[in-house]
Enzyme design. Structure first.
Site, PDB file in Angstrom:
ATOM      1  N   ASP A  91      -9.028  -4.081  -5.980  1.00 22.64           N
ATOM      2  CA  ASP A  91      -8.504  -3.433  -4.783  1.00 22.64           C
ATOM      3  C   ASP A  91      -9.214  -2.086  -4.569  1.00 22.64           C
ATOM      4  O   ASP A  91      -9.122  -1.192  -5.409  1.00 22.64           O
ATOM      5  CB  ASP A  91      -6.998  -3.208  -4.945  1.00 22.64           C
ATOM      6  N   SER A 106       0.836  -1.195   0.000  1.00 23.20           N
ATOM      7  CA  SER A 106       0.000   0.000   0.000  1.00 23.20           C
ATOM      8  C   SER A 106       0.877   1.254   0.000  1.00 23.20           C
ATOM      9  O   SER A 106       1.682   1.442  -0.918  1.00 23.20           O
ATOM     10  CB  SER A 106      -0.943  -0.058   1.203  1.00 23.20           C
ATOM     11  N   HIS A 119      -7.164  -5.817  -0.832  1.00 23.79           N
ATOM     12  CA  HIS A 119      -6.073  -4.875  -0.645  1.00 23.79           C
ATOM     13  C   HIS A 119      -4.921  -5.591   0.031  1.00 23.79           C
ATOM     14  O   HIS A 119      -5.031  -6.011   1.187  1.00 23.79           O
ATOM     15  CB  HIS A 119      -6.533  -3.701   0.215  1.00 23.79           C
TER      16      HIS A 119
END
Length: 507
Positions: A442, A216, A471
């Site tokens: 995602d 991320s 995610h």
């Protein structure tokens, strides 16, 4: 969490990136005291209630504090410490080196991650020192805390101008609290300084180069590190990829469609389990319950245990429920929606565990540190528009496309009231032979971002998890295809010949 951007002069050498005089054979290293420091490795357990430390110790990890300058333009001035953990390689004959981890945020603690990452790496992990890092101002690393009444800057402005004005006042209050409590360090809470800390850690570990696994926001940190220190990276895996051209404090904009898709998929899952959750026998019926909860919260705050869930918070519960594509996460979210529906119907509700945690995060200061440092880094990296009317217009436009998620992703935040960043953001390098990993659905770091980075970096390869609203993939989702591809790259240093597509597991 996670979105993300960049626009500044590319540092051509690590010394220039440090903001100090370039180091040559004839000039001393201004960071020598940091690069050559001795690390005192010790037990990671801080006390009898330290579960993270106990898990690290059980996995054979040790911990140390790395000293770094607060301000890299003044390396002889004030210092702070950055906490690291390490599980050492056991296959020393085939050791690759150190693998540094970052689990995202910004503001996420990574110190406790080596045990589960080491397990996900399987035999490949034996060849690495797996290193967790709590970045500067996070967790055990000289923590920053603005003493907020919430763990998150994000809110929905609700359906009207009055709600937006309340949201604006809330954002201004959060910014004021950070200046009050942490104003002396806010200028140094940036991704560029975190990357500089990473390079001090590299040197203190005695490594010429480091490998890196970032999730991320950690993918953006990896992009910045590889740009600022182009000769210091070995094998790089970026999972949940951020398009650097979209990195800025308004990081959620553009994620509306992915979140709506994830919500519909979850609703279909819940409808198939109506006997368990009672939310409706069809997808549209379940979505109608979500809409009914939002409408009820807009009329009057819902009483959920000791919490009051109003029009600014109810949409955030839905948003926060959509990031993991598995039965356990879906079940937690379904139970939360059931609780909110019951509250909307006037029933007395004791919130389910996930909902209690989510509301505690949003409505109390129990995790103030997380929101404080996340916002400080986002605001410290890239400037945001100052005029509230800019946000109001964007909210109104987005509302017409998605009345639930549009206002959330376009709302004003504290960065509108922040001091200007101390440095210009990083112009990310043109190419890096990295392994990129992303799921097509995602809802946080959208698949389009991974595709953009893949186009910008022709030397990279993209592992796509197709058909999952997920995610973070490697070691998290449970895809043998994706995990095997990542481990093969970490083991050999060779990227796949072509991009790889893996299919999602059926529910």
């Amino acid at each position: 969490m996670t979105g993300f951007a960049a626009t500044a002069a590319l540092a051509l050498a690590s010394a220039l990136a440090l903001g100090t005089t370039p180091v040559t054979a004839d000039t001393p290293d201004p960071l020598a005291r940091y690069h050559h420091q001795h690390l005192a490795w010790r037990s990671c357990v801080l006390g009898p209630d330290d579960d993270t430390g106990k898990d690290l110790e059980k996995a054979g990890a040790q911990c140390a504090d790395v000293t770094v300058p607060l301000d890299y333009d003044d390396p002889g001035g004030r210092t702070i410490t950055v906490a690291v953990s390490r599980i050492r390689a056991t296959d020393t004959a085939h050791r690759v080196g150190a693998l540094l981890l970052n689990s995202g945020g910004p503001g996420g603690q990574t110190l406790g991650d080596p045990p589960w990452v080491r397990e996900a790496m399987k035999d490949t992990g034996e060849r690495y020192d797996v290193v967790g890092v709590d970045p500067r101002f996070v967790g055990r690393s000289t923590p920053l805390d603005c003493h907020w009444p919430t763990g998150s800057q994000f809110r929905s402005p609700g359906p009207d101008r009055a709600g937006f004005d309340r949201s604006t006042a809330f954002a201004e209050e959060l910014a004021r609290d950070c200046r009050k409590y942490e104003g002396d360090v806010l200028p140094y809470a940036t991704t560029r300084n975190t990357a500089r800390d990473m390079d001090v850690i590299r040197a203190a570990l005695g490594e010429r180069r480091i490998s890196y696994l970032g999730y991320s926001y950690g993918s953006y940190l990896g992009e910045v590190y590889a740009t600022m220190f182009p000769k210091r990276t070995d094998r790089v895996v970026l999972d949940g990829v951020i398009d650097p051209d979209r990195y800025n404090p308004r990081l959620l904009r553009g994620a509306e469609s992915a979140n709506r898709h994830a919500l519909r998929d979850w609703a279909a899952w819940a409808a198939a389990r109506d006997t368990t959750y009672g939310l409706g026998r069809g997808r549209d019926a379940v979505l109608a319950v979500v809409d009914r909860v939002q409408a009820a919260a807009g009329r009057a705050p819902l009483r959920v245990g000791g919490y009051r869930v109003d029009e600014s918070v109810a949409p955030m519960v839905v948003f926060n429920g959509l990031s993991q594509d598995n039965d356990a996460a879906y079940g937690d979210f379904a139970a939360a929606v059931r609780d909110l529906r019951d509250a909307a119907d006037g029933r007395t509700v004791v919130p389910s565990p996930w909902l209690a945690d989510s509301l505690g995060f949003l409505l109390t200061g129990s995790e103030s540190e997380y929101g404080s440092v996340q916002t400080s880094i986002l605001c410290g990296d890239v400037g945001a528009p100052r005029d509230p009317e800019t946000y109001w217009r964007d909210v109104q436009r987005a509302r017409t496309q998605d009345p639930l998620f549009g206002p959330v992703t376009n709302d004003i935040g504290p960065c509108a009231f922040w001091d200007a960043p101390r440095e210009r953001p990083t112009t990310i390098r043109d190419d890096l032979p990295a392994l990129l990993v992303n799921a097509t659905g995602d809802p946080r770091t959208t698949y389009q971002g991974a595709q953009a980075v893949r186009r910008a970096w022709p030397g990279s390869r993209l592992v796509t998890l197709s058909g999952a609203d997920q995610h973070a993939v490697f070691g998290v989702y449970g895809s043998d295809c994706a995990d095997t591809t990542v481990n093969a790259y970490l083991a050999t240093g060779r990227l796949p010949a072509t991009d790889v597509t893996c299919n999602a597991s059926p529910h």
